[in-house]
Write an enzyme that holds these catalytic residues in place. Structure first.
Site, PDB file in Angstrom:
ATOM      1  N   TYR A 104      23.118 -37.832 -78.380  1.00 53.89           N
ATOM      2  CA  TYR A 104      23.504 -38.602 -77.195  1.00 53.89           C
ATOM      3  C   TYR A 104      23.764 -40.062 -77.560  1.00 53.89           C
ATOM      4  CZ  TYR A 104      22.361 -34.757 -74.074  1.00 53.89           C
ATOM      5  OH  TYR A 104      22.352 -33.559 -73.419  1.00 53.89           O
ATOM      6  N   ARG A 136     -12.908 -47.565 -61.029  1.00 52.54           N
ATOM      7  CA  ARG A 136     -11.968 -46.476 -60.770  1.00 52.54           C
ATOM      8  C   ARG A 136     -12.692 -45.602 -59.748  1.00 52.54           C
ATOM      9  NH1 ARG A 136      -9.939 -42.741 -65.779  1.00 52.54           N
ATOM     10  NH2 ARG A 136     -12.081 -42.041 -65.547  1.00 52.54           N
ATOM     11  N   MET A 165      16.050 -33.223 -74.452  1.00 52.62           N
ATOM     12  CA  MET A 165      15.035 -32.521 -73.662  1.00 52.62           C
ATOM     13  C   MET A 165      14.476 -31.305 -74.405  1.00 52.62           C
ATOM     14  SD  MET A 165      15.231 -30.951 -69.805  1.00 52.62           S
ATOM     15  CE  MET A 165      15.806 -32.467 -69.055  1.00 52.62           C
ATOM     16  N   LYS A 180      -9.769 -30.827 -69.294  1.00 55.55           N
ATOM     17  CA  LYS A 180      -8.730 -31.197 -68.320  1.00 55.55           C
ATOM     18  C   LYS A 180      -7.367 -31.289 -69.008  1.00 55.55           C
ATOM     19  CE  LYS A 180     -10.082 -36.006 -69.043  1.00 55.55           C
ATOM     20  NZ  LYS A 180     -10.747 -37.182 -68.477  1.00 55.55           N
TER      21      LYS A 180
HETATM   22  C1  LIG Z   1     -11.585 -37.549 -69.456  1.00 50.93           C
HETATM   23  C2  LIG Z   1     -12.969 -37.906 -69.151  1.00 50.93           C
HETATM   24  C3  LIG Z   1     -13.979 -37.660 -70.101  1.00 50.93           C
HETATM   25  C4  LIG Z   1     -13.677 -37.243 -71.515  1.00 50.93           C
HETATM   26  O1  LIG Z   1     -13.220 -38.378 -72.205  1.00 50.93           O
HETATM   27  P1  LIG Z   1     -12.951 -38.428 -73.786  1.00 50.93           P
HETATM   28  O2  LIG Z   1     -12.789 -39.858 -74.078  1.00 50.93           O
HETATM   29  O3  LIG Z   1     -11.722 -37.632 -74.048  1.00 50.93           O
HETATM   30  O4  LIG Z   1     -14.137 -37.821 -74.456  1.00 50.93           O
HETATM   31  C5  LIG Z   1     -15.282 -37.897 -69.711  1.00 50.93           C
HETATM   32  N1  LIG Z   1     -15.571 -38.352 -68.475  1.00 50.93           N
HETATM   33  C6  LIG Z   1     -14.633 -38.628 -67.549  1.00 50.93           C
HETATM   34  C7  LIG Z   1     -15.036 -39.130 -66.219  1.00 50.93           C
HETATM   35  C8  LIG Z   1     -13.306 -38.424 -67.864  1.00 50.93           C
HETATM   36  O5  LIG Z   1     -12.367 -38.707 -66.957  1.00 50.93           O
END
Ligand SMILES: *Cc1c(COP(=O)(O)O)cnc(C)c1O
Length: 377
Positions: free
Chosen positions: A268, A135, A317, A41
């Protein structure tokens, strides 16, 4: 490692050998029956999802997890063949993406399962159970509601999972909480199975879990940060990441070098003030590329010609000033290293995280699309 010749102003070099090493090491920790499901991700934590996924596929990795349906679609379009699990929420209007790209959607709670039912077309899903993080996931005590998901005609359930949230603490309280999460998860899965719900695969481990609690098992290990050769914090890395090798280096071209006189300001708000006659190098990278602004005014540094030099004044930036007065020779076109090695010096991603008051994951995942990404070695 073959030296690449990037054309860009600022770029990321990925160390193929380090990635292979981490994958092999993490595989050696996998409990029996468990396989890697790398988390790619946020553009593979900034590393470049397409490059990382292709390389991992060559190593026999067959499943990935992503945060969004769009990320999953890109991965599939790039050639990933196996299961792609979308960990996050997908808006009902985007559900056709799941079908088109054969993505597995997480059922984030029972209300969402009804949305998926209303869609009416066949979808592959995994059910997320909330075992204490609060969550995503349906609370694991809600067995009747969870059971009802299995009766939804258009959903094919391929698994169930939960996420540990105290995995990075070694304190007894963290351990107790983690083991309680595991018990709650197993208990819910067992009860659902005993009521005839088919749950082919279950999983619980991410990086911290795999490194600390491999015995918790499961069918997949959803490993992100560790695969990239680092962990969230220095304490973590020192305790559990000694065998990992960082995959990513962050570098930028020096665009210009100039002298400023003692007493002159620079940048800046003139936040840099020369205490002596000073040589400044302008490196072509800034917060627009993900270099944290918090590294400004000496909080962070770079390596130039193997010498550690402070960031001078505010990070801009697209550019940043470096005080290279103590570097014998610096010319435009030279390279400044913001993460990685140069000579005997090294800056780790976790150093930036500390300087910016955050975790390594955030530093890496914010590295932006302007950075060229090169896989070498
Ligand atoms: C991002 C995520 C992972 C991976 O987590 P790491 O700590 O980077 O290994 C695994 N499971 C879920 C649900 C996540 O959101």
């Amino acid at each position: 490692m073959r030296t690449p010749f990037p054309t860009g102003r600022a770029w990321i070099e990925l160390d193929r050998a380090a990635l292979r090493h981490n994958a092999a090491y993490l595989r050696s920790l996998l409990p029996p029956g468990c396989r890697l499901m790398p988390a790619v991700k946020a553009n593979a934590y900034g590393h470049g999802a397409a490059l990382i996924a292709r390389e991992l596929s060559r190593l026999g990795v067959e499943a990935f997890c992503v945060a969004t349906a769009e990320e999953g679609a890109e991965l599939r379009a790039g050639g990933a063949a196996g299961e792609i699990l979308v960990l996050g929420y997908t808006h009902p209007a985007c559900l056709p993406l799941l079908e088109e790209y054969r993505l597995t959607q997480t059922v984030v709670d029972c209300a969402y399962a009804r949305e998926l039912e209303r869609y009416g077309r066949p979808l592959e899903v995994q059910i997320k159970l909330d075992t204490g993080m609060h969550r995503l996931g349906e609370r694991c005590e809600h067995l009747r509601e969870l059971e009802s998901i299995f009766a939804i005609g258009n959903l094919r359930v391929t698994g169930a999972y939960t996420h540990l949230c105290a995995g990075e603490t070694d304190a007894p309280a963290g351990r107790d909480f983690t083991l309680a999460q595991d018990r709650a998860f197993r208990d819910a899965v067992e009860r659902l199975r005993s009521r005839g719900c088919a749950i082919p695969k279950v999983h619980i481990l991410a990086s911290d879990g795999l490194l600390r609690y491999p015995e918790l098992g499961g069918g997949w290990a959803r490993v992100g940060i560790a695969l990239y050769g680092t962990l969230g914090s220095r304490a973590d890395l020192e305790r559990h990441g000694k065998c990992l090798r960082p995959v990513l280096s962050l570098k930028a071209r020096i665009a210009s070098v100039k002298e400023v006189f003692q007493g002159e300001g620079a940048g800046y708000a003139l936040r840099f003030r020369a205490k002596r006659d000073t040589r400044l190098a302008v490196a072509a990278i800034g917060y627009g590329d993900g270099l944290p602004g918090a590294l400004g005014c000496g909080a962070g540094s770079a390596l130039v010609g193997g010498v550690r030099v402070p960031i001078a004044g505010r990070v801009c930036m697209d550019q940043v000033l470096l005080d290279v007065t103590d570097v014998p020779r610096v010319s435009p076109g030279d390279t400044a290293v913001f993460i990685g090695r140069d000579g005997g010096e090294e800056i780790a991603a976790v150093d930036l995280a500390e300087q910016a008051g955050t975790i390594t994951n955030e530093i890496l995942s914010r590295l932006g699309p302007r950075l060229e990404r090169i896989l070498a070695g």
